[in-house]
Design a protein around this motif. Sequence first.
Motif, PDB file in Angstrom:
ATOM      1  N   LYS A 652     -93.210  26.088  58.366  1.00 12.87           N
ATOM      2  CA  LYS A 652     -92.228  25.121  57.878  1.00 12.87           C
ATOM      3  C   LYS A 652     -91.400  25.689  56.731  1.00 12.87           C
ATOM      4  N   SER A 653     -92.062  26.313  55.761  1.00 16.72           N
ATOM      5  CA  SER A 653     -91.343  26.856  54.605  1.00 16.72           C
ATOM      6  C   SER A 653     -90.420  27.987  55.020  1.00 16.72           C
ATOM      7  N   GLU A 654     -90.938  28.884  55.874  1.00 13.82           N
ATOM      8  CA  GLU A 654     -90.134  30.020  56.316  1.00 13.82           C
ATOM      9  C   GLU A 654     -88.951  29.559  57.169  1.00 13.82           C
ATOM     10  N   GLN A 655     -89.201  28.557  58.015  1.00 13.87           N
ATOM     11  CA  GLN A 655     -88.118  28.045  58.848  1.00 13.87           C
ATOM     12  C   GLN A 655     -87.057  27.343  58.007  1.00 13.87           C
ATOM     13  N   LEU A 656     -87.501  26.675  56.936  1.00 10.70           N
ATOM     14  CA  LEU A 656     -86.549  26.052  56.029  1.00 10.70           C
ATOM     15  C   LEU A 656     -85.664  27.114  55.389  1.00 10.70           C
ATOM     16  N   ILE A 657     -86.284  28.198  54.943  1.00  8.20           N
ATOM     17  CA  ILE A 657     -85.512  29.296  54.349  1.00  8.20           C
ATOM     18  C   ILE A 657     -84.539  29.851  55.369  1.00  8.20           C
ATOM     19  N   GLY A 658     -85.008  30.026  56.601  1.00  3.49           N
ATOM     20  CA  GLY A 658     -84.150  30.572  57.643  1.00  3.49           C
ATOM     21  C   GLY A 658     -82.948  29.684  57.920  1.00  3.49           C
ATOM     22  N   LYS A 659     -83.193  28.360  58.037  1.00  6.65           N
ATOM     23  CA  LYS A 659     -82.098  27.433  58.323  1.00  6.65           C
ATOM     24  C   LYS A 659     -81.112  27.374  57.163  1.00  6.65           C
ATOM     25  N   LEU A 660     -81.648  27.306  55.947  1.00  6.19           N
ATOM     26  CA  LEU A 660     -80.763  27.240  54.790  1.00  6.19           C
ATOM     27  C   LEU A 660     -80.015  28.550  54.586  1.00  6.19           C
ATOM     28  N   SER A 661     -80.673  29.673  54.888  1.00  8.41           N
ATOM     29  CA  SER A 661     -79.990  30.972  54.790  1.00  8.41           C
ATOM     30  C   SER A 661     -78.794  31.008  55.736  1.00  8.41           C
ATOM     31  N   GLN A 662     -78.983  30.498  56.948  1.00  6.07           N
ATOM     32  CA  GLN A 662     -77.866  30.440  57.902  1.00  6.07           C
ATOM     33  C   GLN A 662     -76.735  29.569  57.360  1.00  6.07           C
ATOM     34  N   LEU A 663     -77.114  28.415  56.811  1.00 11.15           N
ATOM     35  CA  LEU A 663     -76.117  27.499  56.273  1.00 11.15           C
ATOM     36  C   LEU A 663     -75.361  28.124  55.105  1.00 11.15           C
ATOM     37  N   PHE A 664     -76.115  28.735  54.174  1.00 10.38           N
ATOM     38  CA  PHE A 664     -75.484  29.321  53.000  1.00 10.38           C
ATOM     39  C   PHE A 664     -74.611  30.518  53.379  1.00 10.38           C
ATOM     40  N   ALA A 665     -75.079  31.297  54.331  1.00 10.80           N
ATOM     41  CA  ALA A 665     -74.289  32.446  54.783  1.00 10.80           C
ATOM     42  C   ALA A 665     -72.968  31.965  55.371  1.00 10.80           C
ATOM     43  N   LEU A 666     -73.036  30.913  56.188  1.00 17.11           N
ATOM     44  CA  LEU A 666     -71.831  30.371  56.807  1.00 17.11           C
ATOM     45  C   LEU A 666     -70.862  29.846  55.749  1.00 17.11           C
ATOM     46  N   LEU A 667     -71.390  29.101  54.761  1.00 17.99           N
ATOM     47  CA  LEU A 667     -70.532  28.537  53.723  1.00 17.99           C
ATOM     48  C   LEU A 667     -69.940  29.620  52.832  1.00 17.99           C
ATOM     49  N   ALA A 668     -70.781  30.616  52.477  1.00 21.55           N
ATOM     50  CA  ALA A 668     -70.287  31.703  51.631  1.00 21.55           C
ATOM     51  C   ALA A 668     -69.163  32.460  52.327  1.00 21.55           C
ATOM     52  N   ILE A 669     -69.330  32.705  53.619  1.00 25.16           N
ATOM     53  CA  ILE A 669     -68.298  33.408  54.395  1.00 25.16           C
ATOM     54  C   ILE A 669     -67.040  32.557  54.495  1.00 25.16           C
ATOM     55  N   LEU A 670     -67.227  31.238  54.735  1.00 22.73           N
ATOM     56  CA  LEU A 670     -66.081  30.347  54.862  1.00 22.73           C
ATOM     57  C   LEU A 670     -65.269  30.310  53.568  1.00 22.73           C
TER      58      LEU A 670
END
Length: 783
Positions: A652-670
């Motif tokens: 759960k913790s690792e998957q949360l990091i993975g999902k949030l990493s994807q979100l943050f990467a997308l926002l940072a790129i945007l």
Amino acid sequence: MILNYIKIAFRTLLKNKGYSFLNIFGLAIGITCASLIFLWVEDELSFNANFENQEHIYFVSTHQQYEGEWRTFGSTPGPLANALKTEIPGVNKASRTRQDELLFTVGDNGITKSGRYADKDFLDIFNLKFIEGRLSEAFTNPEAIVITQTTAEQLYGKNTKVVGKTLKVNNSDSYLITGVIENLPKNVTYSFDWLAPFERLANGREWMQEYDSFFADTFVTLTPEANFKTVDAQVRKILEKKTGESDSKAFLHAMENWHLKDRFENGIQVGGRITYVRLFTIIALIILLIACINFMNLSTARSEKRANEVGVRKAMGSGRSRLIIQFISEALILAFIATLVSVILLFILLPQFNLLIDKNLVLGLTKPMHVVSLVSISVLCGVFAGLYPAFYLSAFKPVEVLKGLKVTQGSATFIRKGLVVGQFAVSIVFIICTILVYQQIQHVKNRDLGYSKDQLLTMDVNGTIIEKFSTIKQDLINTGAIINVGLCNSEILNGGNNGSGLEWAGGTNTEDILISFRYVNAGFLETTGMKLIEGRGFSDNIAKDSSSVLITESFAKLMGNGSAIGKQISRGDTYTVVGVVKDYLYGDMYGQSDPVLFFNYLGESRYMYLKTNPKVATNVMLAKVEAVMKKHNPAFPFKYTFADDTFNAKFKSEQLIGKLSQLFALLAILISCLGLFGLAAYTAEQRSKEIGVRKVLGASVSGIVKLLSKDFLKLVVLSILIAIPVAWFVMHSWLLDYAYRIEINWWVFVIAGLAAILIALLTVSFQAIKAALANPVNSLKAE
């Protein structure tokens, strides 16, 4: 004066709608992202905050030594609570507790609820609020039970007085409801829907009074004047005092650390979820920083457009300080507009964010702290983003500006390029981290578990399942939806019962080696897909195998050279090894699991495992299983879980990091692309005459696109070179926390770099192609 600044600011915004939109939208995304993270951080930090006197409440954990290393457990001996209260000054209240799940039945209405058997002090420790009944009288009757408001409403309906009613439990026992308490919030570490006197559980179980049985959760409160270090030092000595053994030490774990600081290594607290709280807080600030960089870039890039304005205002007597105030005011207005846009985005995105993180966060604009936080973010972003442009623009010399001399941008250009490099470096770090987190999760998920989690259904053992097991098993198999059925005292993925001090002839001394105990039936190995690598399994004749045991291969290695079959193990009684099972993974998904000793005994079974037929549709299979269970165990509701869902929940913790990493990467790129898009548009505008001349002289569209793109690509390549070592260091440090981990491969950095280049090209090329296709007559007609 202030009103004048506001008017000028709005005129400037309306005059430059495109750049205003890029600034506002970029800041809005940054503020939205940061706000979502801060809401999550607030929820994490507020765990257990609803309990009064929380600074004096402690959970008693134990450090136990095995093979020279201290391992930390939450369980304690039953008599420890009373000993702490009566023998250690400073301990005010103490309670044993043990979690259980019970079936409550009222007429035809039956529900299962998780709760705790506890001593009376438990009610005082957590100062539970009674809606019905009194705290002082709740546990005076040994047959008593206290339930939460939601449980009462589910059983009896709303607005019904329930104190004094008799509640049927597990279709056999009767409990007297003596109190109804307020529902606990979701953000508590130890939740419960009911409480019952511990004596009822302990009655007839003499082993619960022994110091060598670690099974209870123990809670204590200290008096306000007690010194924590003094009391904790005494608590750490009490088990040795009681048992004469120094291999177990109890200690006090403060309530404020239950959720965030619950990870221990070799007896030392080394972190927990606090690591993620700090990490995501830093990420929120980085996202805000990237958004502010956009504003600074676009403001300094358009300096020539504001140069004449600055020159005129200075010539009319305006001082530099007033100009600085004006430009910062413009930045603040932009930031406040961006915050309003962000609030709208938060209302839209928060439900989806809650699904992502499995929480129920609310924006809470009625909370003063939330409003103050949003205003503070707006002010900080406005001042930070506007400070450098304000000082830069206000420094123009009016004589040079009004003579039409070109404004020198040397330092501004350098800083602007540096900020672009910083933006994309952060974005590339996020891309790399996202890939590596995903790889790590998949690496562990694809690990050889030693059993098959697919098509494996788990059900609680309750009611008359044990007594009717043979019939239930046969009826389940007869449905054609179930291939085999197994029983076990523990969930296959969890630690379960364990102990040490076993003896055998030859091999390694096991006095301080932790061994896990599993009580299973003959079909358990086949049902779960565990591999028997030597000897035989258990038979259906339990009496025949009453002195036979199975062991895992790691246990067999401890027993010395040669086959373990036929060797004897002493644990009070003597058992003979008849089979060796391949090691399987449980407990820590990233480490090596302890050796396991299997007994053929159904009395301790708590879980039933069903191997389902893959040829039968899931809904059909569940309907058939439910029909069999309702036939043989009608009083209990049909509840089940799939083993692969339980397995996935381990991450759960690792998957949360993975999902949030994807979100943050997308926002940072945007956000970075918004800034790059604006800069590319401005560069194309500034070089429009140069492009026109080049086209007249025969330059091709592709040549002009290349000309306009290469400068930006150089910045992105520099960002890649900076991001790679940073990302490697961050992920290398993160992976060190896992014993079973991936290697960081070079191709991950190549993929992230190519992705960044491609994104930058797509962003810049649109403006470059637009400029290259423009009619040169329009740009040269004024010459």
